[in-house]
Design an enzyme around this catalytic site. Structure first.
Site, PDB file in Angstrom:
ATOM      1  N   HIS A 138      -3.431   2.477  13.850  1.00  0.00           N
ATOM      2  CA  HIS A 138      -2.989   1.394  14.743  1.00  0.00           C
ATOM      3  C   HIS A 138      -2.924   0.070  13.991  1.00  0.00           C
ATOM      4  CE1 HIS A 138      -2.090  -0.363  18.593  1.00  0.00           C
ATOM      5  NE2 HIS A 138      -3.122  -1.183  18.513  1.00  0.00           N
ATOM      6  N   ASP A 178       6.390  -5.350  21.161  1.00  0.00           N
ATOM      7  CA  ASP A 178       5.536  -6.527  21.297  1.00  0.00           C
ATOM      8  C   ASP A 178       5.337  -7.134  19.915  1.00  0.00           C
ATOM      9  OD1 ASP A 178       3.480  -5.067  19.970  1.00  0.00           O
ATOM     10  OD2 ASP A 178       2.782  -4.275  21.879  1.00  0.00           O
ATOM     11  N   LYS A 201       6.015 -10.357  25.061  1.00  0.00           N
ATOM     12  CA  LYS A 201       5.280  -9.966  26.261  1.00  0.00           C
ATOM     13  C   LYS A 201       3.931 -10.651  26.296  1.00  0.00           C
ATOM     14  CE  LYS A 201       2.499  -6.149  24.610  1.00  0.00           C
ATOM     15  NZ  LYS A 201       2.000  -4.806  24.848  1.00  0.00           N
ATOM     16  N   THR A 237       3.996  -0.481  28.377  1.00  0.00           N
ATOM     17  CA  THR A 237       4.679  -1.389  27.445  1.00  0.00           C
ATOM     18  C   THR A 237       6.084  -0.906  27.131  1.00  0.00           C
ATOM     19  OG1 THR A 237       2.597  -2.097  26.441  1.00  0.00           O
ATOM     20  CG2 THR A 237       4.581  -2.364  25.124  1.00  0.00           C
TER      21      THR A 237
END
Length: 327
Positions: A138, A178, A201, A237
Site C-alpha cells: 500500500h 485519489d 476527494k 472510492t
C-alpha cells in the site's frame, strides 16, 4: 584440516497455508516442484496446529499464504508455519505474502493509534522469517519495517500487458482515484504512454470507508479512463470516482487493481457501477459468494515463481521489473 567438510546441495521447498492454496499450487506447477505435505488443522477452539510430513532441515523454505478475511486467522496460521520451520532447522525461511496484511496501518494519523504494519513485520521476524516477499505494498515505506530483505514485487506488468492487448491506449487516460495513488498512476502513465488525470476527494473524518468526490483534474471527456489502485475493499472510492468520470464525459471506465479484498457492499457497488471491465489479480481469492459481472482475474503465479527462483538461485529479483520471466 580439522572437522569434516561435506558438500551440501541447496534444497528449495514450497509450503502453503489454507487461505489460497490454488495460487501456491500454480506456483509449484510452474516451478516443477511439489508442495511439501503437511498436517494443518484448526482445533475446536480455533487454535491452529501444523506438522510437516517431510524433513525440512537445511532447506530454503518459502511459505506462501494469502490474507483474505478473516485476516487474523490466516496471519496466525502463517506465523505458526514459520515457527515450525525454524524449530525444524530450515536454513532460510521466506514469507511469501502476496497481499501484506495490515498494510493500510503504516503510520499514525492521530494520537494513540498503532502502526500495525510494523507490528506484522516484527511478528514475522520473531517467528523466524529471514525474508519477506510481497506484491504491491500500500505504501513503499513498509519495506523499512522489516529487519531483513524484503522483495517488493509489482503486478503492473501483468495488468498493463493485458490492458495493452485489449484496449487502444492512444485514447486512454490513466486516472488516480485519489491523491494517495498519484505515484502509482504516474507509473502506469509512463508504462502505457497515456496522459494522467486525478480525482480530488475528501474523506469524512467521522465515518469509516466513506468519501466525497469533488472534482476531476485532467482531460477525460471522450476518452477511455483507466482507474488504477493497489486494492479495492468496499469499492466506495472506485465507484464514486467512476461516476465522477462519467459525469465529466468519459467514454469508458476500466478498473485495474492488484488486490481484490471486496468487503461488504463491494460486489453490489461494482456490479451497479458504470464499468467496462474490472481487472484484478489473484493475490487474494475472490470471496465466496461474490459474483462480479465484469471482472477479469489475472494470475501472479508466474511473477511469484520467477521471484522465488531468483531468490533461491541468488539471482536478481530486480530483473523482474524489466519484464523478463521464464515462467
Amino acid at each position: 584440516m580439522s572437522g569434516v567438510k561435506r558438500p551440501t546441495d541447496k534444497h528449495l521447498m514450497l509450503f502453503t497455508g489454507r487461505a489460497n492454496p490454488e495460487l501456491a499450487q500454480s506456483v509449484a506447477e510452474l516451478m516443477g516442484v511439489e508442495l511439501t505435505p503437511r498436517r494443518l488443522i484448526s482445533y475446536a477452539n480455533s487454535e491452529v496446529y501444523v506438522r510437516y510430513e517431510e524433513s525440512v532441515r537445511g532447506s530454503d523454505a518459502f511459505v506462501i499464504q494469502s490474507h483474505p478475511a478473516p485476516v487474523n486467522e490466516w496471519l496466525m496460521e502463517q506465523l505458526i508455519m514459520v515457527d515450525a520451520l525454524k524449530r525444524a532447522s530450515a536454513k532460510r525461511i521466506t514469507v511469501v505474502a502476496p497481499c501484506y496484511p495490515y498494510a493500510r496501518q503504516d503510520k499514525k494519523h492521530l494520537g494513540r493509534e498503532p502502526i500495525s504494519a510494523r507490528l506484522i513485520a516484527d511478528l514475522y521476524w520473531v517467528a523466524g522469517a529471514d525474508r519477506i516477499m510481497t506484491v504491491d505494498l500500500h505504501t513503499a515505506q513498509i519495506q523499512g519495517f522489516f529487519n531483513g530483505p524484503l522483495d517488493h514485487l509489482t503486478a503492473l506488468p501483468v495488468l498493463a500487458d493485458y490492458v495493452e492487448k485489449k484496449y487502444d491506449t492512444s485514447k486512454m487516460t490513466i486516472v488516480s482515484p485519489d491523491a494517495g495513488r498519484v505515484r502509482l498512476a504516474d507509473t502506469w502513465s509512463d508504462r502505457l504512454h497515456a496522459p494522467l488525470a486525478i480525482i480530488h476527494k475528501r474523506h469524512d473524518p467521522t465515518v469509516a470507508n466513506q468519501v466525497k468526490v469533488h472534482e476531476v483534474v485532467g482531460e477525460v471527456a471522450g476518452r477511455t479512463c483507466l482507474l488504477v489502485d493497489d486494492m479495492v475493499d468496499t469499492a466506495g472510492t472506485i465507484c464514486q470516482a467512476a461516476e465522477a468520470l462519467v459525469d465529466h464525459g468519459a467514454d469508458k471506465v476500466i478498473v485495474a487493481a492488484t488486490h481484490a479484498i471486496l468487503s461488504g457492499p463491494a460486489a453490489e457497488r461494482l456490479n451497479a457501477g458504470p464499468f467496462e471491465e474490472i481487472i484484478f489479480t489473484n493475490t487474494l481469492p475472490i470471496p465466496e459468494g461474490v459474483e462480479l459481472e465484469k471482472a477479469t482475474v489475472l494470475s501472479v503465479a508466474p511473477l511469484l515463481a520467477q521471484a522465488i527462483h531468483e531468490v533461491f538461485e541468488d539471482g536478481s529479483v530486480a530483473s523482474l521489473f524489466a519484464g523478463g520471466s521464464q515462467y
